[in-house]
Design an enzyme around this catalytic site. Structure first.
Site, PDB file in Angstrom:
ATOM      1  N   ARG A  38      -5.456  18.986 -11.128  1.00  0.00           N
ATOM      2  CA  ARG A  38      -5.753  17.780 -10.337  1.00  0.00           C
ATOM      3  C   ARG A  38      -6.211  16.640 -11.248  1.00  0.00           C
ATOM      4  O   ARG A  38      -6.017  15.472 -10.943  1.00  0.00           O
ATOM      5  CB  ARG A  38      -6.807  18.081  -9.250  1.00  0.00           C
ATOM      6  CG  ARG A  38      -7.235  16.841  -8.499  1.00  0.00           C
ATOM      7  CD  ARG A  38      -7.840  17.081  -7.110  1.00  0.00           C
ATOM      8  NE  ARG A  38      -8.616  18.283  -6.942  1.00  0.00           N
ATOM      9  CZ  ARG A  38      -9.852  18.465  -7.435  1.00  0.00           C
ATOM     10  NH1 ARG A  38     -10.455  17.504  -8.118  1.00  0.00           N
ATOM     11  NH2 ARG A  38     -10.487  19.608  -7.241  1.00  0.00           N
ATOM     12  N   TYR A  64       4.401  -5.370   0.431  1.00  0.00           N
ATOM     13  CA  TYR A  64       5.073  -4.178   0.962  1.00  0.00           C
ATOM     14  C   TYR A  64       4.386  -3.753   2.271  1.00  0.00           C
ATOM     15  O   TYR A  64       3.164  -3.845   2.385  1.00  0.00           O
ATOM     16  CB  TYR A  64       4.972  -3.079  -0.102  1.00  0.00           C
ATOM     17  CG  TYR A  64       5.560  -1.760   0.297  1.00  0.00           C
ATOM     18  CD1 TYR A  64       6.930  -1.585   0.388  1.00  0.00           C
ATOM     19  CD2 TYR A  64       4.732  -0.684   0.590  1.00  0.00           C
ATOM     20  CE1 TYR A  64       7.462  -0.367   0.744  1.00  0.00           C
ATOM     21  CE2 TYR A  64       5.266   0.551   0.947  1.00  0.00           C
ATOM     22  CZ  TYR A  64       6.628   0.701   1.031  1.00  0.00           C
ATOM     23  OH  TYR A  64       7.152   1.913   1.386  1.00  0.00           O
ATOM     24  N   ASP A  95       1.635  -5.756  -8.222  1.00  0.00           N
ATOM     25  CA  ASP A  95       2.620  -4.716  -7.932  1.00  0.00           C
ATOM     26  C   ASP A  95       3.941  -5.163  -8.559  1.00  0.00           C
ATOM     27  O   ASP A  95       4.575  -6.112  -8.101  1.00  0.00           O
ATOM     28  CB  ASP A  95       2.745  -4.548  -6.414  1.00  0.00           C
ATOM     29  CG  ASP A  95       3.696  -3.430  -5.997  1.00  0.00           C
ATOM     30  OD1 ASP A  95       4.626  -3.125  -6.768  1.00  0.00           O
ATOM     31  OD2 ASP A  95       3.530  -2.891  -4.890  1.00  0.00           O
ATOM     32  N   LYS A 132      10.742   4.235  -7.113  1.00  0.00           N
ATOM     33  CA  LYS A 132      11.860   3.313  -7.049  1.00  0.00           C
ATOM     34  C   LYS A 132      12.602   3.270  -8.395  1.00  0.00           C
ATOM     35  O   LYS A 132      13.293   4.185  -8.735  1.00  0.00           O
ATOM     36  CB  LYS A 132      11.369   1.934  -6.621  1.00  0.00           C
ATOM     37  CG  LYS A 132      10.424   1.955  -5.415  1.00  0.00           C
ATOM     38  CD  LYS A 132      11.097   2.428  -4.135  1.00  0.00           C
ATOM     39  CE  LYS A 132      10.112   2.684  -3.000  1.00  0.00           C
ATOM     40  NZ  LYS A 132       9.227   1.575  -2.692  1.00  0.00           N
TER      41      LYS A 132
HETATM   42  C1  LIG Z   1       7.991   1.504  -2.132  1.00  0.00           C
HETATM   43  C2  LIG Z   1       6.985   0.522  -2.535  1.00  0.00           C
HETATM   44  C3  LIG Z   1       5.618   0.843  -2.543  1.00  0.00           C
HETATM   45  C4  LIG Z   1       5.113   2.199  -2.093  1.00  0.00           C
HETATM   46  O1  LIG Z   1       5.563   3.221  -2.922  1.00  0.00           O
HETATM   47  P1  LIG Z   1       5.699   4.765  -2.444  1.00  0.00           P
HETATM   48  O2  LIG Z   1       6.067   5.468  -3.691  1.00  0.00           O
HETATM   49  O3  LIG Z   1       6.737   4.799  -1.368  1.00  0.00           O
HETATM   50  O4  LIG Z   1       4.372   5.163  -1.899  1.00  0.00           O
HETATM   51  C5  LIG Z   1       4.723  -0.119  -2.962  1.00  0.00           C
HETATM   52  N1  LIG Z   1       5.124  -1.332  -3.343  1.00  0.00           N
HETATM   53  C6  LIG Z   1       6.426  -1.691  -3.336  1.00  0.00           C
HETATM   54  C7  LIG Z   1       6.808  -3.047  -3.779  1.00  0.00           C
HETATM   55  C8  LIG Z   1       7.403  -0.778  -2.935  1.00  0.00           C
HETATM   56  O5  LIG Z   1       8.683  -1.135  -2.920  1.00  0.00           O
END
Ligand SMILES: *Cc1c(COP(=O)(O)O)cnc(C)c1O
Length: 399
Positions: free
Chosen positions: A58, A111, A183, A208
């Site tokens: 963890r 998001y 982000d 992504k």
């Molecule tokens: C998909 C996404 C998230 C969240 O990510 P997960 O891996 O699905 O939890 C956060 N910010 C952006 C810009 C995203 O495209």
């Protein structure tokens, strides 16, 4: 690795050699929950952080550490820590730094999941959230000047690809002693490095582009060591740890990140251009188009305009239902950043968590299509769109 090495080289080599064993040329997946210590004094030294090593899964894992090392170098950061998902990276970061009574300034277009943290969960902890019109820098600066603990940016945004000037907001954040979190999921470290523009912390949904193959979930936070260590501590206790198998898929995926992102960026740019001249298309949102409201800022802070765009059709949702199922070379799915082109209406992808009223307020038409360009041939993707749009029987002024 020295910072004068190109991202394409770092993507392949960063964070690799220190984690290899048995002379293997690849980083192993270490599927072990705990680590054996015959020397109890050594075990204790590792446990209290006086010596390097791993204790329990963890907290840390060698495969996960290799992934963190790679992205850390690509973002030019002092430290990185990873998470089970992108949302875990975002929520753990917010919960580490925010206290009751604190104020957060962010944008309306984050998001969908991030927006839910701001509108549903943090207010319950007596944390005040101010969500500004995305791209309106004056409005945002006025809110920051009223005082805030943390500023959360996302640029480009999901799905309307709006742009915020990171450098400009970072300057004010420093003056106000507020943490600036960015982000960077859409841009990836290939196209944008928020830390070099003055941000304190950068977050990725590794699910992504970093992984790039739509087969593993993950998130990561990069930045100054003293800040990242606090979030690492929150995460090791609260438990949103990245799985070593996911970390391996991230490492493997990232080796082609540079190749993929440039190819996807080229496809997106050319397709956005093509669609903006198509008679069936009402609007196209892409920061690379000269009529995009913040095209100049995007040009200044990004090396390329990215592989995400969105567009709407004159026929609205009815037209979308005709066109999307006809695409041969696209997954209709709630994902982005994969090697396959992936499409979906915003109402079932990025903003599935929002109500129709909330989407309307964000300027997200019910028929808005988010398009994540894959690595396929541009000619095939264009032909595919052309064939699908023909079903609408709108005369094509171009042909
Ligand atoms: C998909 C996404 C998230 C969240 O990510 P997960 O891996 O699905 O939890 C956060 N910010 C952006 C810009 C995203 O495209």
């Amino acid at each position: 690795m020295k910072r004068n090495v190109d991202h394409a080289t770092e993507a392949v080599w960063a964070g690799e050699k220190a984690y290899r064993v048995h002379g293997a040329s690849q980083v192993p997946v270490v599927n072990s929950v705990a680590y054996n210590y015959d020397d109890l004094d050594h075990w204790y030294q590792v446990a209290i952080g006086e010596e390097d090593g791993h204790i329990y899964g963890r907290n840390t894992n060698p495969t996960v550490a290799s992934f963190e090392d790679k992205i850390k170098q690509m973002e030019g950061a002092e430290a990185a820590t990873s998470f089970s998902t992108g949302m875990a990276a975002i929520s753990n970061t917010l919960h580490t730094f925010l206290r009751p009574g604190d104020r957060v300034v962010s944008i309306k277009d984050t998001y969908g999941g991030t927006n839910k943290i701001f509108t549903e969960f943090l207010p319950k902890l007596d944390i005040e959230i101010e969500l500004c019109e995305t791209g309106n820098h004056e409005a945002m600066e006025n809110e920051i000047k009223k005082g805030c603990r943390l500023i959360h940016l996302e640029t480009p945004t999901n799905p309307t690809v709006k742009i915020t000037d990171i450098e400009r907001i970072a300057e004010l954040a420093r003056e106000q002693d507020a943490l600036l979190v960015v982000d960077n999921t859409f841009a990836t470290p290939i196209l944008q490095n928020p830390l070099s523009l003055g941000a304190d912390l950068v977050i990725h949904s590794a699910t992504k582009f970093l992984g790039g193959h739509a087969d593993a979930l993950g998130g990561v936070l990069c930045g100054r060591k003293d800040l990242v260590e606090q979030v690492f501590h929150y995460r090791e206790i609260n438990g949103a740890t990245m799985d070593p198998n996911a970390a391996y898929l991230m490492i493997r995926g990232m080796k082609t990140l540079d190749l993929r992102v440039w190819k996807q960026t080229e496809n997106a740019g050319r397709l956005a251009e093509y669609l903006s001249n198509h008679p069936a298309v009402a609007e196209v949102f892409y920061p690379g188009l000269e009529d995009h409201p913040n095209h100049e800022i995007a040009k200044k802070q990004m090396k390329g305009f990215g592989s995400m765009f969105s567009f709407s059709l004159h026929g609205g949702m009815d037209a979308v239902k005709e066109v999307l199922p006809r695409l041969e070379f696209a997954n209709r799915a709630a994902n982005l950043g994969a090697v396959e082109t992936t499409v979906g209406p915003a109402r079932t992808t990025s903003h599935v968590e929002s109500t129709p009223e909330e989407r309307a307020e964000l300027g997200i038409a019910e028929g808005l299509i988010r398009y994540s360009a894959g690595i396929e041939s541009f000619d095939d993707l264009k032909q595919d769109l052309e064939n699908a749009l023909q079903a609408l029987n709108v005369s094509n002024a171009q042909s």
